[in-house]
Scaffold this motif. Structure first.
Motif, PDB file in Angstrom:
ATOM      1  N   ARG A 147      11.139  64.298  32.254  1.00  0.00           N
ATOM      2  CA  ARG A 147      12.270  64.091  32.762  1.00  0.00           C
ATOM      3  C   ARG A 147      12.227  63.112  34.165  1.00  0.00           C
ATOM      4  N   LEU A 148      10.869  63.203  34.309  1.00  0.00           N
ATOM      5  CA  LEU A 148      10.614  62.588  35.750  1.00  0.00           C
ATOM      6  C   LEU A 148      11.509  62.951  36.594  1.00  0.00           C
ATOM      7  N   GLU A 149      11.415  64.327  36.986  1.00  0.00           N
ATOM      8  CA  GLU A 149      12.443  64.585  38.013  1.00  0.00           C
ATOM      9  C   GLU A 149      11.394  65.829  38.704  1.00  0.00           C
ATOM     10  N   MET A 150      11.623  65.971  40.086  1.00  0.00           N
ATOM     11  CA  MET A 150      10.972  67.008  40.980  1.00  0.00           C
ATOM     12  C   MET A 150      12.242  68.196  41.287  1.00  0.00           C
ATOM     13  N   LYS A 151      11.975  69.302  40.963  1.00  0.00           N
ATOM     14  CA  LYS A 151      12.820  70.299  41.296  1.00  0.00           C
ATOM     15  C   LYS A 151      12.452  71.120  42.463  1.00  0.00           C
ATOM     16  N   PRO A 152      13.023  71.297  43.658  1.00  0.00           N
ATOM     17  CA  PRO A 152      12.643  72.093  44.497  1.00  0.00           C
ATOM     18  C   PRO A 152      12.796  73.571  44.565  1.00  0.00           C
ATOM     19  N   LEU A 153      11.896  74.242  44.668  1.00  0.00           N
ATOM     20  CA  LEU A 153      11.747  75.644  44.408  1.00  0.00           C
ATOM     21  C   LEU A 153      11.900  76.670  45.677  1.00  0.00           C
ATOM     22  N   GLY A 154      11.400  75.951  46.690  1.00  0.00           N
ATOM     23  CA  GLY A 154      11.708  76.965  47.897  1.00  0.00           C
ATOM     24  C   GLY A 154      10.939  76.035  49.259  1.00  0.00           C
ATOM     25  N   THR A 155      11.425  76.611  50.465  1.00  0.00           N
ATOM     26  CA  THR A 155      10.993  75.910  51.758  1.00  0.00           C
ATOM     27  C   THR A 155      10.637  77.083  52.796  1.00  0.00           C
ATOM     28  N   VAL A 156       9.570  76.941  53.518  1.00  0.00           N
ATOM     29  CA  VAL A 156       9.208  77.986  54.401  1.00  0.00           C
ATOM     30  C   VAL A 156       9.244  76.935  55.718  1.00  0.00           C
ATOM     31  N   ALA A 157      10.027  77.221  56.912  1.00  0.00           N
ATOM     32  CA  ALA A 157       9.939  76.574  58.091  1.00  0.00           C
ATOM     33  C   ALA A 157       9.602  77.243  59.157  1.00  0.00           C
ATOM     34  N   ASP A 158       9.141  76.544  60.121  1.00  0.00           N
ATOM     35  CA  ASP A 158       8.584  77.072  61.413  1.00  0.00           C
ATOM     36  C   ASP A 158       7.142  77.825  61.216  1.00  0.00           C
ATOM     37  N   VAL A 159       6.380  77.351  60.258  1.00  0.00           N
ATOM     38  CA  VAL A 159       5.021  77.975  60.182  1.00  0.00           C
ATOM     39  C   VAL A 159       3.970  77.198  60.986  1.00  0.00           C
ATOM     40  N   TYR A 160       3.363  78.276  61.890  1.00  0.00           N
ATOM     41  CA  TYR A 160       2.193  77.956  62.760  1.00  0.00           C
ATOM     42  C   TYR A 160       0.895  77.505  61.914  1.00  0.00           C
TER      43      TYR A 160
END
Length: 71
Positions: free
Chosen positions: A34-47
């Motif tokens: 399908r030529l698509e990228m599905k977001p699965l998750g994000t983790v922010a503020d990682v040192y």
């Protein structure tokens, strides 16, 4: 990442340095048909020292830079 090995089904990962000198780690699943990228998750503020732990806890895959030897 190798397809089918990650616990969260991710095939792509994006690590971005923020202005706060921390990282945002995003995981995606690529669908070539399908030529698509599905977001699965994000983790922010990682040192920086936590990048490896976050990657392993999200994907179940271990990562390393290998043995660093002086030339």
């Amino acid at each position: 990442m190798p397809r089918g090995y990650a616990r969260n089904k991710a095939t792509k990962g994006l690590i971005t340095l923020t202005v706060a000198d921390t990282y945002t780690v995003e995981f995606f699943q690529w669908n070539a048909r399908r030529l698509e990228m599905k977001p699965l998750g994000t983790v922010a503020d990682v040192y920086a020292e936590d990048l490896r732990r976050v990657f392993t806890s999200e994907t179940g895959l271990d990562c390393t830079l290998g043995a660093m030897r002086a030339a």
